[in-house]
Design an enzyme around this catalytic site. Structure first.
Site, PDB file in Angstrom:
ATOM      1  N   ASP A 326      54.807 -25.577   3.503  1.00  0.00           N
ATOM      2  CA  ASP A 326      54.462 -24.384   3.119  1.00  0.00           C
ATOM      3  C   ASP A 326      55.444 -23.990   2.209  1.00  0.00           C
ATOM      4  O   ASP A 326      56.078 -24.615   1.542  1.00  0.00           O
ATOM      5  CB  ASP A 326      54.258 -23.702   4.482  1.00  0.00           C
ATOM      6  CG  ASP A 326      52.984 -22.670   4.426  1.00  0.00           C
ATOM      7  OD1 ASP A 326      52.956 -21.855   3.369  1.00  0.00           O
ATOM      8  OD2 ASP A 326      52.364 -22.571   5.340  1.00  0.00           O
ATOM      9  N   HIS A 349      55.158 -25.029  -1.175  1.00  0.00           N
ATOM     10  CA  HIS A 349      54.208 -24.217  -1.719  1.00  0.00           C
ATOM     11  C   HIS A 349      54.966 -23.143  -2.667  1.00  0.00           C
ATOM     12  O   HIS A 349      54.369 -21.929  -2.637  1.00  0.00           O
ATOM     13  CB  HIS A 349      53.398 -23.530  -0.614  1.00  0.00           C
ATOM     14  CG  HIS A 349      52.376 -24.451  -0.164  1.00  0.00           C
ATOM     15  ND1 HIS A 349      51.643 -23.894   0.833  1.00  0.00           N
ATOM     16  CD2 HIS A 349      51.951 -25.615  -0.226  1.00  0.00           C
ATOM     17  CE1 HIS A 349      50.825 -24.867   1.318  1.00  0.00           C
ATOM     18  NE2 HIS A 349      51.166 -25.828   0.672  1.00  0.00           N
TER      19      HIS A 349
END
Length: 518
Positions: A326, A349
């Protein structure tokens, strides 16, 4: 004859008393010290928990003993981080600990074999260290400690405690240790000048948690990621086969290391890996420093943020390598005065502000600087994401000197963030203004710029300088830059041209109200 016999008897009693006193002298000394005293073969001394008297000095993080004994003072120029090779410190590093006591978890009953539960030994060592200012709780190298959920908490602990991790701490994979589910594994709460440092590893045993959650792209950018061969996107790493043990893991996944309500917290040198969810979280903290750490989890491990900030201010993160499933760094509501530099990010991310404003909540983020960051093989680069229906503001943001390699969406503002198939359309939004992008360069694989702002509350004062993003068409269909209700200025030509940005401010721009100010 009676009188000499009495004198002889008295002499014999005295001699016997002296012999008894001499033989028991060492044991008296031992009993006068801490109750966890023990001698180690070849240590030529006592453990640091022998005496209540403070030793003259202890070394810095680069000098440690398994038995907790005192070490020589390190020279002032020694680097604080023991990670090889030792980079030169770029900010204040923990000074050598003077007049401190070291509490070795082995001296409190820990086995360190990775199989026996050492939670109670860690609790006991912390209880002792908590009472002593500038103390050190030592997790020695060459040992692996199985530790269940635990809270190292104040507010009555002395300040300046160092949690020295040179060995490995591993989370239990048995669901019995987690009950119905917990929000954190290792919690540090309401502490002053708390430091976690060392060359060791904190391992969250996350694979048994991840396998129960099939990987799903987390937001509405996913439909734009279309493989050139029109195949279905597959996980890079298929989940492990489910076992009887792992199927019983709770649905609530814990953060590996969480700081709450603490002042001047430092994390340096360690590795945090395979967390069930976030790796390192700071909530309601003031004065945070994170440097020379490593975060490592697979790129498809769900919701495994590297560093997560919430309601915290005066934060410095630098000289670290973060790879996860993430956001490498996630900045949530209530954060201000955050400076991030010299960070390697990927997989993951990217670095994100948000998501903000979910469930019609108020969110405030300001004065954030992200500089000198390398991103490789990440989904997004630098991103701001807010939900429809929220309120508050994001302002005073600087993203500069970002180097990108094969990043799908390098620059993103998304005021329509949604992590499910459909979200309700709402007119209110978290306002976004004063966002500066400077010297962002590298390669992208899907879309270079994505600005999706609210019709009711457009993004304003968006500034772009020296943006050079080149397409790399290896896997996915490519898109041109996209802008919606986005206003600002282009200070230099950009590659590719970002012609969709509207210059200036919207003619119908309404003045700020209490709804969107913080």
């Amino acid at each position: 004859m009676g009188r000499p016999s009495l004198r002889s008897f008295t002499s014999m009693v005295c001699i016997a008393f002296l012999v008894w006193s001499s033989s028991s002298f060492e044991s008296c000394i031992a009993r006068s010290g801490r109750r966890h005293w023990r001698r180690h073969d070849g240590d030529n001394g006592l453990s640091a928990s022998l005496s209540k008297k403070k030793p003259k000095s202890h070394g810095s993080s680069s000098h440690h003993h398994h038995n907790g004994g005192p070490s020589k003072k390190a020279p002032p120029s020694a680097p604080a981080s023991p990670a090889p090779p030792p980079p030169p410190p770029t900010a204040a590093t923990p000074a050598p600990l003077k007049d401190s006591l070291t509490f070795n978890v082995l001296d409190f009953g820990a086995t360190g074999d990775g199989k026996c539960d050492d939670t109670k030994a860690f609790q006991a060592a912390w209880a002792a260290a908590c009472k002593v200012e500038r103390s050190v709780m030592l997790v020695p190298e060459k040992y692996q400690f199985l530790v269940g959920p635990i809270s190292f908490s104040g507010p009555y602990c002395q300040k300046g405690i160092t949690f020295q991790v040179d060995g490995t701490i591993v989370a239990p994979m048995n669901s019995n240790a987690w009950g119905k589910g917990l929000l954190q594994w290792l919690e540090f709460s309401k502490l002053v000048e708390i430091t976690i440092q060392g060359k060791g590893t904190i391992d969250g045993s996350g694979s048994v948690w991840w396998q129960d959650n099939p990987y799903v792209e987390p937001d509405n950018l996913a439909p734009q990621i279309i493989p050139l061969d029109n195949s279905t996107l597959l996980q890079k790493h298929p989940p492990p086969l489910q076992t009887e043990l792992s199927s019983k893991m709770p649905s609530t996944k814990p953060t590996a290391v969480r700081f709450y309500g603490s002042l001047n917290a430092t994390v340096t040198g360690i590795t945090i890996q395979n967390s069930p969810q976030c790796h390192l979280k700071f909530d309601n903290c003031i004065g945070v420093m994170v440097h020379h750490i490593r975060v490592s989890s697979p790129g498809d491990s769900p919701n495994t943020d590297g560093v997560h900030l919430q309601n915290s201010r005066d934060v410095l993160i630098h000289s670290s390598t973060l790879g996860c499933g993430d956001d490498c760094i996630s900045i949530q509501t209530g954060c201000t005065n955050v400076y991030i530099h010299d960070v390697n990010c990927g997989p993951g991310h990217g670095i994100s502000i948000g998501s903000l404003g979910r469930y019609n909540t108020r969110a405030c983020v300001s004065n954030i600087t992200v500089k000198n960051v390398n991103m490789h093989n990440t989904m997004t680069g630098v991103r701001i994401k807010t939900w429809q229906g929220g309120s508050g503001s994001v302002s005073g943001i600087m993203f500069s000197d970002i180097q990108l390699t094969e990043v799908q969406f390098p620059i993103v503002i998304d005021q329509f963030y949604c992590d499910k198939s459909t979200c309700k359309n709402q007119s209110s939004a978290v306002s976004v203004s004063g966002i500066n992008y400077q010297r962002i360069k590298g390669t992208y694989t899907v879309k270079p710029v994505h600005f999706a702002c609210s019709d009711n509350l457009p993004c304003i004062d968006i500034s772009l300088t020296s943006i050079e993003l080149k397409p790399l068409q290896e896997k996915y269909h490519l898109y041109d830059p996209f802008c919606w209700a986005t206003y600002g200025e282009l200070n230099t030509p950009t590659t590719p041209p970002i012609e969709c940005l509207q210059i200036g401010k919207p003619t119908s721009n309404r003045p700020q109200t209490d709804h969107d100010t913080c």
